[in-house]
Every structure is written in structure tokens, then in C-alpha cells.
Design a protein around this motif. Structure first.
Motif, PDB file in Angstrom:
ATOM      1  N   UNK A 176       1.216  -1.468   0.273  1.00 26.13           N
ATOM      2  CA  UNK A 176      -0.241   0.071  -0.231  1.00 26.13           C
ATOM      3  C   UNK A 176       0.828   1.257   0.075  1.00 26.13           C
ATOM      4  N   UNK A 177       0.610   2.102  -0.705  1.00 24.98           N
ATOM      5  CA  UNK A 177       1.433   3.360  -1.212  1.00 24.98           C
ATOM      6  C   UNK A 177       0.842   4.391  -0.518  1.00 24.98           C
ATOM      7  N   UNK A 178       1.901   5.705   0.063  1.00 22.88           N
ATOM      8  CA  UNK A 178       1.284   6.806   0.651  1.00 22.88           C
ATOM      9  C   UNK A 178      -0.205   7.172  -0.099  1.00 22.88           C
ATOM     10  N   UNK A 179      -1.100   8.045   0.540  1.00 20.48           N
ATOM     11  CA  UNK A 179      -1.848   9.099  -0.255  1.00 20.48           C
ATOM     12  C   UNK A 179      -1.298  10.227  -1.171  1.00 20.48           C
ATOM     13  N   UNK A 180      -1.533  10.356  -2.944  1.00 15.70           N
ATOM     14  CA  UNK A 180      -1.566  10.805  -3.017  1.00 15.70           C
ATOM     15  C   UNK A 180      -2.299  12.286  -3.872  1.00 15.70           C
ATOM     16  N   UNK A 181      -2.914  12.723  -2.614  1.00 14.32           N
ATOM     17  CA  UNK A 181      -3.318  13.873  -2.448  1.00 14.32           C
ATOM     18  C   UNK A 181      -5.124  14.166  -3.198  1.00 14.32           C
ATOM     19  N   UNK A 182      -5.535  12.673  -3.818  1.00 15.64           N
ATOM     20  CA  UNK A 182      -6.221  12.744  -4.990  1.00 15.64           C
ATOM     21  C   UNK A 182      -7.637  12.679  -3.852  1.00 15.64           C
ATOM     22  N   UNK A 183      -8.639  12.699  -4.150  1.00 14.16           N
ATOM     23  CA  UNK A 183     -10.033  12.667  -3.058  1.00 14.16           C
ATOM     24  C   UNK A 183     -11.345  11.850  -3.994  1.00 14.16           C
ATOM     25  N   UNK A 184     -11.892  11.160  -3.241  1.00 13.65           N
ATOM     26  CA  UNK A 184     -12.871  10.143  -4.443  1.00 13.65           C
ATOM     27  C   UNK A 184     -14.380   9.918  -3.067  1.00 13.65           C
ATOM     28  N   UNK A 185     -14.969   9.462  -3.432  1.00 11.65           N
ATOM     29  CA  UNK A 185     -16.213   9.788  -2.809  1.00 11.65           C
ATOM     30  C   UNK A 185     -16.340   8.083  -1.984  1.00 11.65           C
ATOM     31  N   UNK A 186     -16.570   7.414  -0.454  1.00 12.58           N
ATOM     32  CA  UNK A 186     -16.898   5.964  -0.837  1.00 12.58           C
ATOM     33  C   UNK A 186     -18.096   5.867   0.216  1.00 12.58           C
ATOM     34  N   UNK A 187     -18.489   4.728   0.728  1.00 15.74           N
ATOM     35  CA  UNK A 187     -19.657   3.962   0.596  1.00 15.74           C
ATOM     36  C   UNK A 187     -19.785   3.884   2.190  1.00 15.74           C
ATOM     37  N   UNK A 188     -20.292   4.469   3.499  1.00 25.47           N
ATOM     38  CA  UNK A 188     -20.164   3.559   4.749  1.00 25.47           C
ATOM     39  C   UNK A 188     -21.127   3.462   5.307  1.00 25.47           C
ATOM     40  N   UNK A 189     -21.832   2.453   4.978  1.00 23.55           N
ATOM     41  CA  UNK A 189     -23.603   1.433   4.725  1.00 23.55           C
ATOM     42  C   UNK A 189     -24.385   1.750   3.665  1.00 23.55           C
ATOM     43  N   UNK A 190     -24.879   2.433   4.230  1.00 20.23           N
ATOM     44  CA  UNK A 190     -26.330   3.755   2.868  1.00 20.23           C
ATOM     45  C   UNK A 190     -25.539   4.091   2.406  1.00 20.23           C
ATOM     46  N   UNK A 191     -24.895   4.877   3.126  1.00 17.61           N
ATOM     47  CA  UNK A 191     -24.166   6.502   2.738  1.00 17.61           C
ATOM     48  C   UNK A 191     -22.858   6.911   2.865  1.00 17.61           C
ATOM     49  N   UNK A 192     -23.227   7.474   0.819  1.00 21.12           N
ATOM     50  CA  UNK A 192     -21.850   7.116   0.233  1.00 21.12           C
ATOM     51  C   UNK A 192     -21.494   8.515  -0.180  1.00 21.12           C
ATOM     52  N   UNK A 193     -21.423   9.709   0.635  1.00 19.13           N
ATOM     53  CA  UNK A 193     -20.913  10.549   0.692  1.00 19.13           C
ATOM     54  C   UNK A 193     -19.205  10.916   1.954  1.00 19.13           C
ATOM     55  N   UNK A 194     -18.960   9.742   1.980  1.00 16.45           N
ATOM     56  CA  UNK A 194     -17.686   9.964   2.880  1.00 16.45           C
ATOM     57  C   UNK A 194     -16.599  10.009   1.869  1.00 16.45           C
ATOM     58  N   UNK A 195     -15.866  10.542   2.244  1.00 12.95           N
ATOM     59  CA  UNK A 195     -14.133  11.022   0.544  1.00 12.95           C
ATOM     60  C   UNK A 195     -13.443   9.745   1.359  1.00 12.95           C
ATOM     61  N   UNK A 196     -12.553   9.518   0.213  1.00 12.86           N
ATOM     62  CA  UNK A 196     -11.668   8.334   0.493  1.00 12.86           C
ATOM     63  C   UNK A 196     -10.352   9.374   0.063  1.00 12.86           C
ATOM     64  N   UNK A 197      -9.392   9.112   0.836  1.00 17.36           N
ATOM     65  CA  UNK A 197      -7.863   9.254   0.057  1.00 17.36           C
ATOM     66  C   UNK A 197      -7.333   8.190  -1.054  1.00 17.36           C
ATOM     67  N   UNK A 198      -7.037   8.789  -1.768  1.00 14.11           N
ATOM     68  CA  UNK A 198      -6.364   7.991  -2.623  1.00 14.11           C
ATOM     69  C   UNK A 198      -4.822   7.662  -2.706  1.00 14.11           C
ATOM     70  N   UNK A 199      -4.478   6.557  -3.053  1.00 14.41           N
ATOM     71  CA  UNK A 199      -2.989   6.288  -2.827  1.00 14.41           C
ATOM     72  C   UNK A 199      -2.446   5.835  -3.771  1.00 14.41           C
ATOM     73  N   UNK A 200      -0.686   5.952  -4.429  1.00 14.11           N
ATOM     74  CA  UNK A 200       0.105   5.493  -5.040  1.00 14.11           C
ATOM     75  C   UNK A 200      -0.640   5.598  -6.622  1.00 14.11           C
ATOM     76  N   UNK A 201      -0.535   5.123  -7.454  1.00  9.13           N
ATOM     77  CA  UNK A 201      -1.575   5.303  -8.569  1.00  9.13           C
ATOM     78  C   UNK A 201      -2.861   5.521  -8.656  1.00  9.13           C
TER      79      UNK A 201
END
Length: 213
Positions: free
Chosen positions: A113-138
């Protein structure tokens, strides 16, 4: 026709007939089942393919949950490194390809697993897909996909490497795990629409990301 010409023609004909067989690459093949075990055999590969080893490693909560290894013939576009990150789990695909007989005797290296690269995407937590996720590596794309698990359609969102989103790889992955994959570029581009199904750990379907046929 002289004997010499006859011999030259015979050599030419034999060369044309035998060349494809002589150039066929022989590789080790080991296609894992869902338990990760496989029986290694040898296989004569189609033309324009290489010998390949592939490894799929899944992590959740800092622990390694899955480590699946396989070997077979591989097209050039299947010799990739890739990562899919859904927050609760991250799956790394590594491969190692070569072009001589039985050269894929060694396993592909384990991904890390690489370090965070600064990009962010939405992720789902239960039925809520408004959480943000820090992307890693490539992981330079955001991804949304639906999987069927336990008879339910479950939406999962996260980050992915570009190669996962390519037309070739998406078609192969979708064909294996029965999902429609949607990718986009740009922070938080994968829509924060909530889902009605609970989030299920997206590990078992990703075992099937062994792309070699």
C-alpha cells in the motif's frame, strides 16, 4: 527442377509449417480457486502472448485478508500493476511477465500500500456514499461499481488505478465479477448518491481479479 531447388522448396514448406509450432511459448499454468490453491501444469500458449505470474492481495483494517497467486499465458495488456481502494478494503494486483519457455516459475511480487497521492473520491459507508476517501499511489481515477452479494445489489465507490478503468480491463473485470464499472477523473467525481443496501466487504469478488484466462 533440380534436386537443389526441390530441397530448397521442401525446406521452405517445412519452415512455414513448423515455424508456428517452434515459436509457440510454453508456460507454467496455475489457476487458483477461491481458496487460493492450484495445481501447476504446463501449457502451450497462443501466439502474441507471454508467460505471466499474477498476484492479488487484499487488505482491510491494516491486515492482509487475501493473498492469491496464479500463473498462465498472458497478453501484453494483462501485464499490469493496479490498485482498487474502497476504504474498508484495498486490493492490489501485481504481475510479472516474461518471454521464454517456462520463465514464469516465480510468483509475482506482493504489492504494498502506497502513501496518499492527494486525490479524493467518494466512498460508501453503510448506505451513505458521502464519505471522502484519500487515494493512494497510482490511484488516479474514482470508481463506482455494483456487485451482487447475498442476493443483494450493493454499490461501492472508491479509488482505482487508470489500468482498472481501461476498456480492456474493465470488460474483463466486469465479465468476471458481474458488475458495471464506472470511472471518472477529478476529485469527488464519482457522485455522492446514497445507496439502499448495506456495505459488504468487497474482498471475495476481488479474488476473481486474476485476469489471465
Amino acid at each position: 527442377m533440380s534436386d537443389r531447388s526441390t530441397m530448397q522448396n521442401l525446406v521452405l514448406i517445412l519452415g512455414i509449417v513448423l515455424l508456428p509450432r517452434a515459436c509457440a511459448l510454453k508456460c507454467y499454468e496455475c489457476i487458483p480457486d477461491l481458496s487460493g490453491s492450484c495445481a501447476q501444469t504446463t501449457k502451450e500458449c497462443p501466439s502474441n502472448t507471454q508467460c505471466g505470474s499474477v498476484r492479488v492481495t487484499s487488505y482491510a483494517g491494516g491486515s492482509k485478508l487475501v493473498d492469491i497467486k496464479g500463473k498462465s499465458c498472458a497478453a501484453a495488456e494483462e501485464c499490469v500493476q493496479a490498485s482498487i481502494n474502497f476504504g474498508v478494503s484495498q486490493t492490489l494486483l501485481t504481475s510479472k511477465c516474461c518471454t521464454s519457455d517456462l520463465c514464469n516459475s516465480q510468483d509475482a511480487p506482493e504489492g504494498s500500500i502506497s502513501s496518499p497521492n492527494g486525490k479524493k473520491c467518494f466512498q460508501c459507508d453503510g448506505n451513505d456514499c458521502t464519505k471522502t476517501l484519500n487515494c493512494n499511489g497510482d490511484e488516479d481515477h474514482c470508481i463506482s461499481t455494483r456487485v451482487t452479494s447475498g442476493g443483494q445489489k450493493v454499490t461501492v465507490k472508491g479509488c482505482a488505478s487508470k489500468v482498472v478503468c481501461s476498456s480492456t480491463q474493465s470488460a474483463q473485470i466486469a465479465g468476471i465479477i458481474g458488475t458495471e464499472i464506472s470511472c471518472c477523473q477529478g476529485d469527488l467525481c464519482n457522485s455522492a448518491i446514497s445507496t439502499t443496501a448495506g456495505l459488504l466487504l468487497f474482498v471475495t469478488p476481488l479474488i476473481s481479479l486474476v485476469l489471465f484466462s
